[in-house]
Design a protein around this motif. Structure first.
Motif, PDB file in Angstrom:
ATOM      1  N   ALA A  40       2.079   9.108  -4.581  1.00 36.95           N
ATOM      2  CA  ALA A  40       1.562   8.546  -3.204  1.00 36.95           C
ATOM      3  C   ALA A  40       1.280  10.200  -3.300  1.00 36.95           C
ATOM      4  O   ALA A  40       1.396  10.756  -3.193  1.00 36.95           O
ATOM      5  CB  ALA A  40       2.108   8.180  -2.167  1.00 36.95           C
ATOM      6  N   PRO A  41       0.426  10.204  -2.014  1.00 34.22           N
ATOM      7  CA  PRO A  41      -0.085  11.840  -1.548  1.00 34.22           C
ATOM      8  C   PRO A  41       1.251  12.470  -0.479  1.00 34.22           C
ATOM      9  O   PRO A  41       1.306  13.080  -0.828  1.00 34.22           O
ATOM     10  CB  PRO A  41      -1.097  11.810  -0.345  1.00 34.22           C
TER      11      PRO A  41
ATOM     12  N   GLU B  90       0.692  -1.124  -0.057  1.00 35.27           N
ATOM     13  CA  GLU B  90      -0.639  -0.271  -0.090  1.00 35.27           C
ATOM     14  C   GLU B  90       0.805   1.314   0.462  1.00 35.27           C
ATOM     15  O   GLU B  90       1.728   1.388   1.079  1.00 35.27           O
ATOM     16  CB  GLU B  90      -0.457  -0.015   1.103  1.00 35.27           C
ATOM     17  N   PRO B  91       0.617   2.463  -0.973  1.00 35.52           N
ATOM     18  CA  PRO B  91       1.766   3.248  -1.168  1.00 35.52           C
ATOM     19  C   PRO B  91       1.657   3.905   0.202  1.00 35.52           C
ATOM     20  O   PRO B  91       3.408   4.138   0.422  1.00 35.52           O
ATOM     21  CB  PRO B  91       1.383   3.623  -2.404  1.00 35.52           C
ATOM     22  N   SER B  92       1.205   4.606   0.194  1.00 30.98           N
ATOM     23  CA  SER B  92       1.950   5.334   1.995  1.00 30.98           C
ATOM     24  C   SER B  92       2.098   4.545   2.430  1.00 30.98           C
ATOM     25  O   SER B  92       3.075   5.256   3.697  1.00 30.98           O
ATOM     26  CB  SER B  92       0.202   6.242   2.126  1.00 30.98           C
ATOM     27  N   LEU B  93       1.570   3.506   3.326  1.00 31.08           N
ATOM     28  CA  LEU B  93       1.806   2.520   4.102  1.00 31.08           C
ATOM     29  C   LEU B  93       3.042   2.095   4.345  1.00 31.08           C
ATOM     30  O   LEU B  93       4.451   2.255   5.147  1.00 31.08           O
ATOM     31  CB  LEU B  93       1.507   1.201   4.310  1.00 31.08           C
ATOM     32  N   ALA B  94       3.653   2.388   2.686  1.00 34.91           N
ATOM     33  CA  ALA B  94       5.290   1.629   1.792  1.00 34.91           C
ATOM     34  C   ALA B  94       6.009   2.916   2.711  1.00 34.91           C
ATOM     35  O   ALA B  94       6.916   2.815   2.783  1.00 34.91           O
ATOM     36  CB  ALA B  94       5.219   1.248   0.295  1.00 34.91           C
ATOM     37  N   ILE B  95       5.025   4.382   2.461  1.00 38.83           N
ATOM     38  CA  ILE B  95       6.392   5.342   2.317  1.00 38.83           C
ATOM     39  C   ILE B  95       6.718   5.480   4.127  1.00 38.83           C
ATOM     40  O   ILE B  95       8.347   5.443   4.508  1.00 38.83           O
ATOM     41  CB  ILE B  95       5.678   6.595   2.020  1.00 38.83           C
ATOM     42  N   GLU B  96       5.622   5.261   4.504  1.00 39.08           N
ATOM     43  CA  GLU B  96       5.983   5.274   5.966  1.00 39.08           C
ATOM     44  C   GLU B  96       6.795   4.412   6.801  1.00 39.08           C
ATOM     45  O   GLU B  96       7.741   4.391   6.991  1.00 39.08           O
ATOM     46  CB  GLU B  96       4.481   5.467   6.798  1.00 39.08           C
TER      47      GLU B  96
ATOM     48  N   ALA C  73      11.470  11.619   0.773  1.00 35.98           N
ATOM     49  CA  ALA C  73      10.725  10.458   1.054  1.00 35.98           C
ATOM     50  C   ALA C  73      11.696   8.968   1.518  1.00 35.98           C
ATOM     51  O   ALA C  73      11.942   8.220   2.303  1.00 35.98           O
ATOM     52  CB  ALA C  73       9.830   9.816   1.123  1.00 35.98           C
ATOM     53  N   LEU C  74      13.021   8.851   0.432  1.00 33.29           N
ATOM     54  CA  LEU C  74      13.255   7.532   0.113  1.00 33.29           C
ATOM     55  C   LEU C  74      14.816   7.868  -0.297  1.00 33.29           C
ATOM     56  O   LEU C  74      15.272   6.936  -0.234  1.00 33.29           O
ATOM     57  CB  LEU C  74      12.185   6.550  -1.232  1.00 33.29           C
TER      58      LEU C  74
ATOM     59  N   VAL D 255      14.072  -4.973  -4.991  1.00 34.99           N
ATOM     60  CA  VAL D 255      13.577  -5.249  -5.709  1.00 34.99           C
ATOM     61  C   VAL D 255      12.160  -5.419  -5.883  1.00 34.99           C
ATOM     62  O   VAL D 255      11.837  -5.621  -5.292  1.00 34.99           O
ATOM     63  CB  VAL D 255      14.217  -6.978  -6.543  1.00 34.99           C
ATOM     64  N   GLY D 256      11.858  -4.655  -7.444  1.00 33.29           N
ATOM     65  CA  GLY D 256       9.927  -4.734  -7.320  1.00 33.29           C
ATOM     66  C   GLY D 256       9.299  -4.652  -8.704  1.00 33.29           C
ATOM     67  O   GLY D 256      10.210  -3.852  -9.485  1.00 33.29           O
ATOM     68  N   SER D 257       8.262  -4.509  -9.103  1.00 32.71           N
ATOM     69  CA  SER D 257       7.532  -4.633 -10.204  1.00 32.71           C
ATOM     70  C   SER D 257       7.802  -2.780 -10.814  1.00 32.71           C
ATOM     71  O   SER D 257       7.618  -2.289  -9.575  1.00 32.71           O
ATOM     72  CB  SER D 257       6.612  -4.897 -10.217  1.00 32.71           C
ATOM     73  N   ILE D 258       7.410  -2.542 -11.646  1.00 26.91           N
ATOM     74  CA  ILE D 258       7.612  -1.353 -12.378  1.00 26.91           C
ATOM     75  C   ILE D 258       6.361  -0.108 -11.494  1.00 26.91           C
ATOM     76  O   ILE D 258       6.262   0.869 -11.121  1.00 26.91           O
ATOM     77  CB  ILE D 258       7.704  -1.032 -13.324  1.00 26.91           C
ATOM     78  N   THR D 259       5.194  -0.833 -11.543  1.00 28.16           N
ATOM     79  CA  THR D 259       4.110  -0.798 -11.116  1.00 28.16           C
ATOM     80  C   THR D 259       4.040  -0.050  -9.195  1.00 28.16           C
ATOM     81  O   THR D 259       3.234   0.564  -9.142  1.00 28.16           O
ATOM     82  CB  THR D 259       2.794  -1.450 -11.190  1.00 28.16           C
ATOM     83  N   VAL D 260       4.646  -0.379  -8.430  1.00 33.88           N
ATOM     84  CA  VAL D 260       5.293  -0.353  -7.198  1.00 33.88           C
ATOM     85  C   VAL D 260       6.223   1.010  -7.678  1.00 33.88           C
ATOM     86  O   VAL D 260       5.286   1.939  -6.735  1.00 33.88           O
ATOM     87  CB  VAL D 260       6.566  -1.628  -6.852  1.00 33.88           C
ATOM     88  N   PHE D 261       6.892   1.159  -7.896  1.00 33.91           N
ATOM     89  CA  PHE D 261       7.076   1.772  -8.162  1.00 33.91           C
ATOM     90  C   PHE D 261       7.120   3.740  -8.877  1.00 33.91           C
ATOM     91  O   PHE D 261       6.103   4.718  -7.630  1.00 33.91           O
ATOM     92  CB  PHE D 261       8.686   2.725  -8.916  1.00 33.91           C
ATOM     93  N   ILE D 262       5.941   2.895  -9.752  1.00 34.87           N
ATOM     94  CA  ILE D 262       4.339   4.358 -10.018  1.00 34.87           C
ATOM     95  C   ILE D 262       3.974   4.646  -8.774  1.00 34.87           C
ATOM     96  O   ILE D 262       3.607   5.393  -8.841  1.00 34.87           O
ATOM     97  CB  ILE D 262       3.908   3.937 -11.861  1.00 34.87           C
TER      98      ILE D 262
END
Length: 554
Positions: free
Chosen positions: A307-308, A278-284, A314-315, A295-302
């Motif tokens: 994400a808000p 979940e994008p916001s959870l991932a950033i947190e 953040a990274l 390593v992740g699918s490009i959709t993860v990075f998109i």
């Protein structure tokens, strides 16, 4: 084509970096044991506010293995893991090996029909699954599919935060007829299973890949395959015990299994899990846990970019990023770098290559093919020889397009109980990938097309015939043909062309809902178009190629 001495592009190998690596262990269990002995009190799993050390993982997996053996489990039997990205996946994986077994990775998005097929094909006698998946899916098929022991668990275990972004509506369930995993481990805590060892050629994991000529096939990822590519990730990406791995790829997938789980076991470095992406959870989580590698699918990075809370800082800890599983648009790499200041390195491999066969080295940026705009997938990794062959099976020169054929210590010996499919895909041990591409004069490889009809939706592989078969179950459908069409987020998505039976009516929305109830979320069609007739050859074969061409021209 292949071999580092043939490629002029990587000066780093003239500066002391190895061109080949030797396996340090005979099996995946041995590499975990070495890490546990080296740093027993170091974290190996972080799950929300939960922490599991190497010593604790050793004890938990011992108890799991002892419980399996007490129930009559024998060496060589299969344990199916039907789980999200939770600590129990790693506990059960290591515990399965300690009991002498083979793990079977199953996508938690699979529904009853798909689960039944994989359980029957693998012959799994034990199923480890989330409580909700047992209640909603597995209960109806496990017994008939040959499973004798079902071990259930909750994603709420091993943490106390119960974050509503992933746990909303989740509760612990009492499931008669199943074995509670926490109870099993408590009962056998302190027990040590008899010593077990494997040879490099023994199967460690069955990882299912959807082929393009039939039902899913279980790739036999051996202990030697797993050890080699775990080491390859460590060397290629410049990783050590002080790194922290962010688990964004599904653990059942070969990418998550190797670049997250077994890599962490090799390094003795923490693996950060958060159940579902979940994008916001991932950033947190990145801010809190300070991971350094993923390593992740490009959709993860998109998703992270959109994400808000996608602020530039953040990274900052995540300095080693690779992406595989689906084609990467060069514009996305540029946009991600502009957003966060980090470069996404491409990496390429298949289930049959136990994750990577190619990668972009750290410090290098992948070139872009001027004609197609495709980003290079990198260069062959250690000990790996890759050829580009024409229809006659002979090598073609640099710049010419052909099929990618790979050999190396990461290539599986075959498919589970499928000798004919093994002989077709792996003649002489060389993997004919079905992907079409070329190598340029400097040794960079590019994927330019797909030889078969397989659809790649955000890194998940979809076999069109399977979707078509589900659509044919609807009483209004006369014919159906499924193809992949471009999608801004997933790279490719599933579209169905349907003709109806005389006098029958159904809407596109109804057909999509019909398929969604019967298939994993990544498989069902997102688009449906009705045609009077589906284009076919004179022999009645559906012309998916013509439908794809039509989509490209529209």
């Amino acid at each position: 084509m292949g071999g580092y001495d043939e490629r002029p592009w990587l000066a780093r190998y003239d500066e002391g970096q190895p061109s080949d690596i030797e396996p340090e262990f005979t099996d995946a269990l041995a590499m975990f044991r070495a890490s546990a002995e080296r740093n027993p009190d170091g974290d190996i799993l972080r799950y929300f506010d939960g922490r599991i050390t190497l010593r604790e993982l050793d004890e938990l997996s011992d108890a799991f293995a002892a419980g399996l053996l007490d129930a009559g489990f024998s060496a060589g039997e299969r344990v199916a893991l039907y789980l999200q990205n939770v600590p129990q996946f790693v506990i059960a994986l290591v515990g399965t090996w300690k009991a002498g077994g083979i793990a079977v990775n199953i996508n938690p998005m699979n529904r009853a029909r798909e689960l039944d097929l994989l359980l029957r094909d693998s012959g799994a006698t034990v199923l480890v699954c989330l409580q909700g998946l047992y209640r909603d899916v597995a209960e109806s098929v496990a017994g008939d599919a040959g499973v004798t022991t079902v071990i259930t668990t909750s994603e709420l275990e091993y943490q106390t935060r119960d974050d509503p972004r992933v746990f909303s509506g989740t509760e612990r369930i009492d499931l008669p007829g199943t074995v509670d995993m926490a109870g099993l481990i408590d009962r056998f805590r302190g027990h040590r299973p008899p010593p077990v060892s494997f040879s490099p050629g023994d199967t460690a994991v069955l990882t299912y890949t959807s082929g393009t000529t039939g039902p899913p096939k279980g790739a036999m990822n051996t202990h030697g395959n797993v050890v080699f590519n775990s080491q390859a990730y460590r060397q290629w990406c410049g990783l050590g015990q002080d790194d922290v791995v962010l688990g964004v790829a599904p653990l059942f997938h070969i990418t998550g299994l190797i670049s997250h789980v077994t890599l962490s076991l090799l390094l003795g470095a923490p693996l950060v899990l958060f159940c579902r992406f979940e994008p916001s959870l991932a950033i947190e989580t990145i801010r809190d846990e300070r991971p350094t590698f993923t390593v992740g699918s490009i959709t993860v990075f998109i998703a992270l970019m959109n994400a808000p809370d996608a602020e530039r800082d953040a990274l900052t800890s995540l300095t080693k990023i690779w992406s595989g599983g689906a084609p990467i648009p060069p514009s996305t790499v540029t946009a991600f770098s502009a957003t966060f200041g980090q470069y996404i390195h491409n990496i390429y491999g298949l289930t049959e290559t136990t994750s990577p066969s190619h990668g972009v080295p750290p410090g290098a940026e992948a070139p872009v093919d001027k004609a197609s705009g495709a980003l290079s997938v990198g260069v062959p990794i250690y000990n790996t020889v890759v050829r580009i062959v024409g229809d006659d099976g002979k090598d073609v020169p640099p710049g010419e397009i052909g099929e990618i054929v790979t050999t190396g210590p990461q290539v599986v010996p075959g498919y589970w109980n499928k000798p004919e499919e093994t002989a077709a895909a792996l003649p002489g041990g060389a993997l004919h990938t079905g992907d079409v591409g070329y190598m340029d004069d400097n040794g960079w490889f590019y994927i330019v097309d797909r030889k078969k009809d397989q659809i790649n939706a955000g890194g998940y592989k979809v076999w069109p015939r399977e979707v078509e078969d589900v659509l044919y179950e609807h009483e209004a459908v006369r014919e159906a043909a499924v193809v992949g069409v471009p999608d801004e987020y997933r790279g490719e998505t599933v579209k169905a062309f349907v003709s109806l039976r005389p006098g029958r009516t159904v809407s596109a929305e109804e057909l999509i809902a019909f398929a969604r109830e019967r298939m994993a979320a990544y498989k069902y069609p997102r688009q449906v178009e009705f045609l009077d007739e589906i284009p076919k050859t004179v022999t009645g074969k559906l012309l998916r190629r013509e439908l794809r061409t039509r989509e490209q021209e529209s």
